[in-house]
Design a protein around this motif. Structure first.
Motif, short mmCIF file in Angstrom:
data_model
loop_
_atom_site.label_atom_id
_atom_site.label_comp_id
_atom_site.label_asym_id
_atom_site.label_seq_id
_atom_site.Cartn_x
_atom_site.Cartn_y
_atom_site.Cartn_z
N UNK A 52 9.37 39.17 -33.49
CA UNK A 52 9.46 40.40 -32.70
C UNK A 52 9.39 41.65 -33.57
N UNK A 53 10.03 41.63 -34.72
CA UNK A 53 9.99 42.80 -35.61
C UNK A 53 8.61 42.99 -36.22
N UNK A 54 7.89 41.90 -36.50
CA UNK A 54 6.52 42.04 -37.00
C UNK A 54 5.61 42.67 -35.94
N UNK A 55 5.79 42.27 -34.68
CA UNK A 55 5.02 42.89 -33.60
C UNK A 55 5.35 44.37 -33.49
N UNK A 56 6.62 44.69 -33.61
CA UNK A 56 7.03 46.10 -33.55
C UNK A 56 6.44 46.89 -34.72
N UNK A 57 6.38 46.29 -35.91
CA UNK A 57 5.80 46.98 -37.07
C UNK A 57 4.31 47.25 -36.86
N UNK A 88 15.11 45.30 -41.69
CA UNK A 88 15.51 44.12 -40.91
C UNK A 88 14.60 42.93 -41.21
N UNK A 89 13.31 43.19 -41.39
CA UNK A 89 12.39 42.10 -41.71
C UNK A 89 12.74 41.46 -43.06
N UNK A 90 13.06 42.29 -44.04
CA UNK A 90 13.45 41.75 -45.34
C UNK A 90 14.74 40.95 -45.27
N UNK A 91 15.72 41.45 -44.51
CA UNK A 91 17.00 40.75 -44.40
C UNK A 91 16.84 39.40 -43.69
N UNK A 92 16.06 39.36 -42.60
CA UNK A 92 15.85 38.10 -41.90
C UNK A 92 15.02 37.12 -42.73
N UNK A 93 14.06 37.63 -43.49
CA UNK A 93 13.26 36.75 -44.36
C UNK A 93 14.13 36.10 -45.43
#
Length: 347
Positions: A52-57, A88-93
């Motif tokens: 979802x965050x990648x889509x938002x980016x 957030x993407x870095x933290x989830x990765x």
């Protein structure tokens, strides 16, 4: 806002703000859970949040929300929260569990954190030193064809003291930021906060994640070095050995000098110089075997034999003195047990 809508996991389309909110919520659920991070349902949440965050980016890039030509004051309050997307993407990765792809995962997470810090630096959101890119880091395994460097440079004490002081300042700022966030979070979540409070809420979150991203990048750099060394050791261990097998060396001992070696020896019992049979044969020839007692010469046996014969001849010839001695000896043996007066236990 039709351009800002995509199709989510369900049949209903998700807007850009909804994608960020859902990804943000999934991160908080994963970050606060007490369950093992490697659990299947936790990893599913992490994957869903990343998607979802990648889509938002991608949508943010298409809408061109951020521009280097605008100042922070010119940015709309509703757009401030999208600065947090790469953080957030870095933290989830970093929370993904896959040992086979761990090096790739931490490298991707570092790119996300660094992208977030670059954007914050452009808007001058906080005073900090931007970390170097991965390709600019010194001492990586790519710099040498023969593996990691074996002679590291001596540590710079001044730089270490500066880094320590910067960490202390970041820690204090992070605690102050979290305290302020806890005060206004309830008002923002309930929707009763005005535009100024909402703007402060998002800016405080951005500054909080600046400290987190700097710490994460330091941790990632250390982990990357360890993972690269592990990969290098695995590759070298799987390669066939090119060295020739040498014969085993004889044991030796180091001593200060030859004199010490002669006085104290080699430090262990000396090796035998003859077999047991050789030793037995050598002592048998000398007449000094342990089971035969102390050896006596032939002259000693002859002298005892002559003395005994002379004594018997005197008794047979009725020698008064010899007879008297024999009688006295018999009387003495009658009144004294054998061994009487033998203080030294001799004969």
């Amino acid at each position: 806002m039709a351009a800002a809508e995509i199709t989510g996991v369900s049949d209903e389309p998700l807007k850009l703000s909804e994608l960020l909110d859902h990804g943000w919520k999934l991160f908080e659920e994963v970050d606060c859970t007490n369950e093992p991070i490697a659990a299947t349902h936790i990893q599913v949440k992490i994957k869903r949040g990343i998607t979802q965050l990648e889509e938002a980016s991608r949508m943010v890039a298409q809408l061109d929300l951020f521009s280097r030509n605008e100042e922070l004051e010119e940015m709309a309050t509703a757009d401030l929260k999208y600065l947090l997307l790469p953080a957030f993407l870095g933290a989830l990765t970093m929370k993904q569990v896959n040992l086979a792809k761990r090096l790739e995962q931490v490298q991707i997470a570092r790119v996300y954190f660094l992208d977030f810090l670059r954007r914050c630096k452009e808007y001058d959101l906080s005073k900090f030193e931007l970390p170097k890119a991965s390709e600019d880091l010194p001492g990586t395994l790519e710099d040498s064809e023969h593996g990691p460097a074996t002679s590291p440079k001596p540590p710079d004490l001044v730089a270490m003291a500066t880094q320590r002081q910067a960490k202390i300042e970041r820690y204090k700022q992070k605690k102050d930021t979290e305290a302020k966030l806890s005060e206004i979070k309830a008002a923002v979540d309930s929707g009763t906060a005005d535009d100024e409070i909402v703007r402060d809420f998002y800016l405080l979150n951005v500054r909080k994640w600046i400290s987190i991203s700097l710490e994460e990048i330091e941790s990632i750099d250390q982990e990357m070095e360890i993972l690269k060394r592990m990969d290098f050791l695995k590759q070298t261990s799987t390669e066939p050995s090119q060295t020739k097998h040498r014969p085993p060396m004889k044991p030796f001992i180091l001593t200060k000098d030859a004199a010490q070696a002669r006085v104290f020896g080699a430090g262990y019992p000396s090796l035998p110089t003859m077999t047991v049979d050789d030793w037995y044969e050598q002592h048998r020839k000398k007449g000094a075997l342990p089971d035969q007692g102390i050896p006596r010469s032939t002259a000693d046996f002859d002298a005892e034999e002559r003395a005994r014969e002379e004594k018997e001849m005197l008794v047979e010839n009725d020698d008064e003195e010899a007879l008297q001695k024999a009688k006295d000896w018999d009387n003495w043996k009658d009144t004294h047990r054998r061994g009487y007066g033998n203080r030294k236990n001799m004969g």
